[in-house]
Design an enzyme around this catalytic site. Structure first.
Site, PDB file in Angstrom:
ATOM      1  CB  SER A  67      41.981  32.540  36.158  1.00 25.33           C
ATOM      2  OG  SER A  67      43.245  32.736  36.681  1.00 25.33           O
ATOM      3  CD  GLU A 377      50.906  39.792  33.934  1.00 22.55           C
ATOM      4  OE1 GLU A 377      50.432  40.916  33.745  1.00 22.55           O
ATOM      5  OE2 GLU A 377      50.216  38.762  33.940  1.00 22.55           O
ATOM      6  NE  ARG A 502      46.856  48.034  34.383  1.00 23.41           N
ATOM      7  CZ  ARG A 502      46.137  46.979  34.766  1.00 23.41           C
ATOM      8  NH1 ARG A 502      46.078  46.616  36.043  1.00 23.41           N
ATOM      9  NH2 ARG A 502      45.473  46.279  33.888  1.00 23.41           N
ATOM     10  N   PRO A 503      43.404  51.649  34.843  1.00 22.21           N
ATOM     11  CG  PRO A 503      42.405  51.884  32.721  1.00 22.21           C
ATOM     12  CD  PRO A 503      43.620  52.279  33.511  1.00 22.21           C
ATOM     13  N   GLY A 505      41.659  45.709  33.702  1.00 21.69           N
ATOM     14  CA  GLY A 505      41.102  45.115  32.494  1.00 21.69           C
ATOM     15  C   GLY A 505      40.105  44.008  32.822  1.00 21.69           C
ATOM     16  NE  ARG A 511      43.587  45.346  39.094  1.00 19.91           N
ATOM     17  CZ  ARG A 511      42.587  44.720  39.731  1.00 19.91           C
ATOM     18  NH1 ARG A 511      42.323  45.016  40.991  1.00 19.91           N
ATOM     19  NH2 ARG A 511      41.858  43.823  39.111  1.00 19.91           N
TER      20      ARG A 511
HETATM   21  C1  16G Z   1      44.484  38.873  33.422  1.00 21.14           C
HETATM   22  C2  16G Z   1      45.753  38.644  32.655  1.00 21.14           C
HETATM   23  C3  16G Z   1      46.941  38.831  33.557  1.00 21.14           C
HETATM   24  C4  16G Z   1      46.895  40.208  34.173  1.00 21.14           C
HETATM   25  C5  16G Z   1      45.569  40.449  34.843  1.00 21.14           C
HETATM   26  C6  16G Z   1      45.456  41.907  35.220  1.00 21.14           C
HETATM   27  C7  16G Z   1      46.100  37.055  30.880  1.00 21.14           C
HETATM   28  C8  16G Z   1      46.015  35.610  30.477  1.00 21.14           C
HETATM   29  N1  16G Z   1      45.772  37.300  32.134  1.00 21.14           N
HETATM   30  O1  16G Z   1      44.341  37.931  34.447  1.00 21.14           O
HETATM   31  O2  16G Z   1      48.081  38.700  32.769  1.00 21.14           O
HETATM   32  O3  16G Z   1      47.906  40.364  35.108  1.00 21.14           O
HETATM   33  O4  16G Z   1      44.523  40.167  33.946  1.00 21.14           O
HETATM   34  O5  16G Z   1      44.195  42.168  35.735  1.00 21.14           O
HETATM   35  O6  16G Z   1      46.458  37.911  30.105  1.00 21.14           O
HETATM   36  P1  16G Z   1      43.687  43.655  35.916  1.00 21.14           P
HETATM   37  O7  16G Z   1      43.683  44.314  34.566  1.00 21.14           O
HETATM   38  O8  16G Z   1      42.338  43.506  36.520  1.00 21.14           O
HETATM   39  O9  16G Z   1      44.642  44.332  36.856  1.00 21.14           O
HETATM   40 MG    MG Z   2      45.043  31.783  35.993  1.00 17.54          MG
END
Ligand code: 16G
Ligand code: MG
Length: 549
Positions: A67, A377, A502-503, A505, A511
Site C-alpha cells: 500500500s 476512514e 490506541r496502539p 495495528g 498513536r
Molecule cells: C490498515 C487498514 C486501514 C487502517 C490502517 C490503520 C485495511 C485494509 N487497512 O492500513 O484501514 O486505517 O491500517 O493503521 O484494513 P494503524 O493501525 O497503524 O493506525
Molecule cells: Mg492502500
C-alpha cells in the site's frame, strides 16, 4: 484424501522461515520488509488453497502489496469470495502457518488446520492473485506460485494491478453465471462497468474540467491511464507521479498517505496545480483517495475521507428522498474515532452515524447493517454498500413521477459506479466527480460543507504497545489503568477538545490523536497526551515527545 506431504515438503524446504522473525496477520494482512517475506508468501499460497477448499472451491484472492508503505516493504492479504477481507477467524490460522519454525511444524500445522476446520481436501482449490509495482513483487509472486503448486491449486495470475481491481475480480469470478453477476471478470470488465455508469450519471451535465491525479508512482498509474481512455472527454484526467520503475520514489513525497499525514501538497504538483483546480492523490495500491485544491492565495485545502463521506452521504440521502424511497431505504454512515469532529457533527444532523474500531473489516461489516451503508476512514479508504435487498428494490421500484424516475436511475447507476467490495480510489474518484457535477460544486463549495477542527496525530514509541487496551471503538483506554482519566482531565481544558490513544495495528508505535477549536491548542493537546503516554511507559525523558524538540 490427505495432504500431498512430499510435494509440500520439497517446496517448503525452498522457502524456509527466517528463524528470528515473528509474523502477524494484522489489519493489513502480513506486512514487513519485502526481503523477509518469502516464506510467509509461500505459506499464504497454501492457506489460500485451504480456504478455497473449505468454501467448496470458490475463488480466493491474494494481493501482494504494501500500500502506502515505503518501497522496500511488501505484504500480502487474502480476499474472500465476495471480494471482502478474509474472515477474521482465519487471521489466526494465517499467523500460525507463517510462524511454523520448520517444514515439519509447517506440515503438522497444516494437518491440524485441515482436521480442526474439517476441510475436505478432495474439493477443488481456486485462487486469483496480483501484485503492485514494488521491486520485491516478482520474486514474491514466484514464492506464492510455489505454494499453489504444493497444493495443486488452480491459480489465475491477474498480473500487476490495484488492490481494488483484484477484489473486483474475485467477486466477478465468483458471481459469474449467478443471479447477481458483479461484472465481467477482467480488468476491461471493471473499466467498462465503472466508466459506463459514470458516463450515464454525468450525461447532460456541463463538461467537467480536467482532474489532476497524483498516482504516487504506483500501480494506480496504469489503472488510471486505462480508465482515462474509457472515460474519454466525460472526465479528462491529467496524471502525475507516474514513474513506476525508478527506484525509491513509490509513495515518496506523494500519494494519499503523504497528503493526509503531512496535510500539504505533494511538492511535485506545485508547478502544475492552478488555484481552484481539483486534484487527488491515490496511495501505492490505489485503495485510498485524497482530494485537495489551492485557494486564490495558494493555500492548500485537503478534502479527506471525512469530506468524501459527507459529500457522498448527503447526495445519496437526497436521491433516496427524490426517488420516493425515504421510508423504505435507510442510509447510514460508519466512521472511526479518527473522523474529524466537524464531520461527525455535520453527518449526525442528517443520518445515523456509527463509530467502529480502525480497519476496513470493522467499517465494512458495520456498513452492511444499513440498507445503504457509507463508510470512510479519514485516511481516504472507503466505499458505499447497497444491501442485496436494496439493490432489488432499486431495480424493481416503480416511480410515480418523472423526478422519481430520474433519481431512481441515478441510484441504480451509482450501484454500478461504486466498487462495493472494498475502498477503491478510482471508483471513489468517479463517485466524487458525479456528485460535484450534480451539485455544481467546485472544491471550494465542497470544502465548505463543514469546517474541519484542527487536529494533530503523534506517534509514540513505547517498549510494549500491547499493554495499551481500548474500548468504545478505540475512543477510551482501559489499560494502562488510570491513564484515561489523566487524558480526560487534560482534554477538559481545551475548547472542543478531543483526544484518544490506541496502539497501531501496522507499526510498532502508539498513536495519539487530538483535535481542538484552534490549531495551537490541538497541537498542544496532542503533545501533552503523548507526554502522558510516554511517562506511563517509563521512557527516557530525553526522548519524550515534544513539539519543540
Ligand atoms: C490498515 C487498514 C486501514 C487502517 C490502517 C490503520 C485495511 C485494509 N487497512 O492500513 O484501514 O486505517 O491500517 O493503521 O484494513 P494503524 O493501525 O497503524 O493506525
Ligand atoms: Mg492502500
Amino acid at each position: 484424501m490427505s495432504l500431498p506431504i512430499d510435494t509440500i515438503r520439497a517446496l517448503a524446504n525452498e522457502h524456509p522461515k527466517p528463524g528470528h522473525l515473528h509474523f502477524q496477520y494484522g489489519t493489513a494482512g502480513f506486512r514487513t520488509l519485502g526481503v523477509n517475506l518469502d516464506s510467509v508468501i509461500f505459506r499464504v499460497g497454501l492457506l489460500a488453497g485451504l480456504r478455497s477448499k473449505k468454501l467448496d472451491g470458490k475463488t480466493i484472492g491474494v494481493m501482494i502489496t504494501a500500500s502506502h508503505n515505503p518501497e522496500d516493504d511488501n505484504g500480502v492479504k487474502l480476499v474472500d469470495p465476495r471480494g471482502e477481507m478474509l474472515e477474521a477467524s482465519w487471521e489466526a490460522h494465517a499467523t500460525a502457518l507463517a510462524n511454523a519454525t520448520t517444514t515439519d511444524t509447517l506440515i503438522s500445522t497444516l494437518d491440524q488446520l485441515v482436521s480442526s476446520l474439517r476441510i475436505d481436501l478432495s474439493k477443488p482449490a481456486k485462487v486469483v492473485y496480483a501484485r503492485d509495482t514494488r521491486p520485491s513483487g516478482a520474486s514474491l509472486v514466484a514464492s506464492l506460485e510455489d505454494g499453489f503448486r504444493a497444493l495443486n491449486i488452480e491459480a489465475r495470475n491477474a498480473g500487476i494491478t490495484t488492490t481494488p481491481i483484484l477484489h473486483y475480480l474475485v467477486r466477478a469470478i465468483n458471481t459469474k453465471e449467478t443471479k447477481e453477476p458483479y461484472g465481467d471478470d477482467t480488468e476491461e470488465g471493471y473499466m467498462q462497468k465503472l466508466s459506463g455508469a459514470f458516463k450515464k450519471l454525468v450525461a447532460g451535465k456541463p463538461a467537467i474540467p480536467p482532474l489532476i491525479i497524483d498516482c504516487a508512482n504506483g500501480v494506480g498509474t496504469q489503472a488510471a491511464r486505462e480508465l482515462g481512455q474509457y472515460l474519454g472527454s466525460s472526465l479528462p484526467l491529467v496524471l502525475h507521479n507516474t514513474d513506476t520503475t525508478s527506484p525509491g520514489i513509490l509513495n515518496h513525497g506523494c500519494g494519499a498517505d503523504f497528503v493526509k499525514t503531512q496535510q500539504k501538497l505533494p511538492p511535485s504538483l506545485a508547478a502544475h496545480l492552478r488555484p481552484g483546480q481539483r486534484a487527488c492523490s491515490l496511495d501505492g495500491d490505489a485503495d485510498r483517495l485524497m482530494y485537495f485544491y489551492l485557494d486564490d492565495r495558494g493555500h492548500f485545502h485537503m478534502l479527506d475521507g471525512d469530506k468524501i463521506a459527507a459529500l457522498v452521504a448527503a447526495f445519496i440521502v437526497d436521491l433516496v428522498k427524490s426517488a420516493g424511497l425515504e421510508e423504505d431505504i435507510r442510509v447510514g454512515i460508519v466512521q472511526t474515532a479518527y473522523a474529524n469532529g466537524g464531520s461527525t457533527k455535520y453527518l449526525s444532523e442528517r443520518l445515523p452515524v456509527r463509530c467502529v474500531p480502525t480497519g476496513v473489516k470493522h467499517l465494512h461489516h458495520a456498513a452492511e447493517h444499513y440498507n445503504i451503508g457509507v463508510y470512510f476512514e479519514a485516511n481516504g479508504h472507503g466505499t458505499v454498500l447497497f444491501s442485496p435487498e436494496t439493490q432489488v428494490k432499486l431495480a424493481e421500484h416503480q416511480p410515480s413521477t418523472p423526478a422519481q424516475s430520474t433519481a431512481l436511475t441515478h441510484l441504480n447507476n451509482l450501484v454500478q459506479v461504486i466498487n462495493q467490495t472494498v475502498g477503491d480510489a478510482l471508483s471513489d474518484m468517479l463517485l466524487v466527480e458525479v456528485v460535484l457535477a450534480h451539485r455544481s460544486y467546485s472544491g471550494i463549495e465542497w470544502d465548505s460543507l463543514y469546517v474541519d477542527l484542527p487536529n494533530r496525530l503523534v506517534k509514540v514509541v513505547v517498549p510494549d504497545r500491547a499493554i495499551f487496551k481500548t474500548e468504545d471503538a478505540e475512543r477510551r483506554l482501559v489499560n494502562p489503568p488510570g491513564l484515561q482519566s489523566k487524558i480526560d482531565d487534560l482534554v477538559r481544558k481545551y475548547e472542543s477538545g478531543r483526544s484518544f490513544v490506541r496502539p497501531s495495528g501496522t507499526e510498532d508505535v502508539v498513536r495519539v490523536y487530538a483535535e481542538a477549536r484552534v490549531r495551537a491548542q490541538a497541537d498542544e493537546l496532542a503533545f501533552r497526551v503523548a507526554g502522558l503516554v510516554y511517562d506511563e511507559t517509563g521512557g527516557d525523558p530525553a526522548q519524550r515527545p515534544s513539539e519543540f524538540l
